[in-house]
Design a protein around this motif. Structure first.
Motif, short mmCIF file in Angstrom:
data_model
loop_
_atom_site.label_atom_id
_atom_site.label_comp_id
_atom_site.label_asym_id
_atom_site.label_seq_id
_atom_site.Cartn_x
_atom_site.Cartn_y
_atom_site.Cartn_z
N TYR A 258 0.73 -1.25 -0.02
CA TYR A 258 -0.17 0.51 -0.41
C TYR A 258 0.81 1.42 -0.06
N ARG A 259 1.31 0.89 1.09
CA ARG A 259 3.23 2.40 1.02
C ARG A 259 3.41 3.05 -1.06
N ASP A 260 3.42 1.97 -1.18
CA ASP A 260 4.57 1.78 -2.80
C ASP A 260 3.56 2.12 -3.72
N ALA A 261 2.37 2.05 -3.49
CA ALA A 261 1.38 2.32 -4.59
C ALA A 261 1.00 4.07 -4.32
N LEU A 262 0.68 4.58 -3.13
CA LEU A 262 0.75 5.57 -2.69
C LEU A 262 1.95 6.86 -2.97
N ALA A 263 2.99 6.14 -3.16
CA ALA A 263 4.36 6.84 -3.16
C ALA A 263 3.71 7.15 -5.09
N GLY A 264 3.67 5.86 -5.59
CA GLY A 264 3.24 5.66 -7.09
C GLY A 264 1.69 7.26 -6.97
N ILE A 265 0.82 7.51 -6.44
CA ILE A 265 -0.05 8.32 -6.47
C ILE A 265 0.88 9.19 -6.76
N TYR A 266 1.50 9.85 -5.44
CA TYR A 266 2.14 10.84 -5.95
C TYR A 266 3.16 11.72 -5.81
N ALA A 267 4.27 9.99 -7.24
CA ALA A 267 5.06 10.91 -7.54
C ALA A 267 4.28 11.31 -9.25
N PHE A 268 3.47 10.62 -9.37
CA PHE A 268 2.89 10.80 -10.73
C PHE A 268 1.50 11.45 -10.72
N GLY A 269 1.02 12.08 -9.58
CA GLY A 269 -0.23 13.01 -9.03
C GLY A 269 0.20 14.21 -10.14
N GLY A 270 0.96 14.72 -10.43
CA GLY A 270 1.18 15.66 -11.34
C GLY A 270 1.44 15.93 -12.66
N ILE A 271 2.23 14.88 -13.39
CA ILE A 271 2.01 14.38 -14.45
C ILE A 271 1.21 14.12 -14.99
N TYR A 272 0.06 13.37 -14.23
CA TYR A 272 -1.25 12.55 -15.09
C TYR A 272 -1.84 13.85 -15.14
#
Length: 447
Positions: A258-272
């Motif tokens: 779940y922390r990996d998924a959250l990090a993915g959301i944070y890392a790609f939120g702006g680009i998305y």
């Protein structure tokens, strides 16, 4: 007198969250990542490259974090480690200033970004390991939540400063309040936006002063002879014993997901947001402000819930909320939300993304604060830094996998929405594994 000293130590510890948060807020999510997308032009290509870069840094963190934590427990003096990794944080973030449009070097940019990220993550291992020294078992949930809220506030202030005084719109050359970037920075060469690197570095250097002034490691001592050998032996014993500590094992595995998924959301939120809806840095910044304000408010509320109910139900609630929001994100396009068509020019997709940002900020902050209190409950006595090293490993063992999966799936499909799908399965896997976690950890040390 002792109570006053403890209060100062707690506030000093809070300042690490305040000082380090801009790396996540400004660089990973809301300012620098969308800037890289602008330079590359293609949103899918930028998302893939960002995934490969962050994934590589995650591999390094995953390999070294448990070893460093184990060495710290044996040799003591966590402050020395924090000083060293703080230097990496400052150097890595400062060097992002040189990511200029006229001579943009993607590999060099990702290298320095990774240097700063490694410094931040490793410093976090040792500051998290200090949490049990700040309060009782019942109090640390509230302390952790308050610290996370304070960190969010730091991220918010730095983001507002960046948007209003420095970050220029590429079309107008002006900031969110309609002025040119301050300090005579040239909007033509994007100096205002590139200043995010030096701002992040200076912010950390200045606001770590209270931490270094007030926080003392009560276990600081001279490293014994053969400390590295002893640390590695202890770590090997702990890892081999994980199957005999099922609660700790399940928590590490669940948090890995779940922390990996959250990090993915944070890392790609702006680009998305930039790639899907064509948002500018200013719009992404507003999205960030909404997410951070929600995160700060709910981190405090979550800390109180943690103190009353324990971290496990708090974690489960947050994971389910994040799962629902990730599904929503995958369905957002300029012409549809949740698969339902919307009128051309409708603001509904933008509103849906703003709402998603608020929920991500709220649930994400609570999730991370409750996770570190749960780690304290699961850690073996006397090996808290080793435990947080394993916790960092759990957060990074697939922290390279999620960005790489996003990168690969995005590259293969050519779709940013499809590229986000791996995060849904990681979140659900984390929720499933938490079913085997005991609220107070394993009943006995197998050693």
């Amino acid at each position: 007198m002792a109570e006053t000293a403890l209060r100062k130590r707690i506030w000093g510890w809070f300042f690490f969250d305040w000082a380090s948060q801009p790396y996540n807020t400004l660089l990973i999510t809301f300012i620098f990542a969308p800037y890289v997308k602008e330079l590359m032009g293609d949103g899918a290509a930028a998302q893939a490259a960002w995934g490969f870069g962050i994934g590589t840094a995650g591999i390094i963190i995953a390999l070294l974090a448990p070893v460093l934590g184990a060495v710290s427990d044996v040799s003591g003096n966590r402050m020395r480690w924090i000083w060293g990794f703080s230097a990496l944080y400052v150097i890595g973030s400062w060097m992002l200033w040189y990511a200029a449009p006229e001579n943009f070097n993607l590999l060099l940019t990702l290298f320095f970004f990774a240097v700063g990220m490694i410094g931040m993550e490793f410093a976090t291992i040792f500051t998290n390991a200090m949490l049990p020294d700040l309060g009782s078992r019942e109090e640390i949930g509230r302390i952790s939540g308050n610290g996370w809220a304070f960190g969010y506030a730091g991220g918010l202030v730095s983001l507002v400063l960046m948007l209003t005084l420095l970050g220029e719109d590429p079309d107008t050359g002006r900031t969110m309040i309609g002025i040119p970037p301050i300090l005579g920075l040239d909007p033509e060469t994007r100096e205002g936006t590139r200043a995010v690197g030096p701002l992040t570095a200076l912010w950390y250097a200045v606001f770590m002063v209270p931490f270094f002034f007030y926080v003392r490691d009560p276990k600081a001592r001279k490293a014994p002879k053969g400390a590295l050998k002893v640390a590695l032996s202890n770590l090997r014993h702990t890892i081999r014993g994980l199957p005999r500590t099922p609660s700790l094992f399940a928590f590490l595995a669940g948090s890995l997901c779940y922390r990996d998924a959250l990090a993915g959301i944070y890392a790609f939120g702006g680009i998305y947001a930039s790639g899907i809806l064509g948002w500018s840095v200013t719009e992404i910044g507003i999205f960030g402000i909404i997410a951070i304000v929600a995160g700060a408010i709910f981190a405090v509320i979550g800390g109180r819930a943690d103190e009353r109910f324990g971290p496990k139900p708090v974690l489960m609630t947050c994971i389910l909320l994040l799962t629902a929001i990730t599904v929503l994100l995958v369905t957002i396009t300029p012409t549809s939300v949740l698969g339902l068509p919307v009128a051309e020019g409708s603001m509904l997709p933008d509103i849906a993304l703003f709402v998603a940002g608020a929920v991500i900020g709220a649930a994400g902050g609570v999730l991370q604060a409750a996770s570190r209190t749960m780690m304290v409950r699961q850690a073996r006595p006397g090996r808290v830094a080793e435990g947080f090293g394993l916790y960092a490993l759990a957060g990074k063992a697939t922290a390279f996998l999620a960005p790489l999966l996003i990168g690969v799936v995005t590259a293969v499909s050519g779709s940013q929405q499809i590229g986000f799908l791996p995060l849904v399965f990681l979140l659900l896997g984390g929720a499933l594994l938490l079913r085997w976690v005991k609220p107070d950890g394993d009943p006995q040390d197998p050693a």
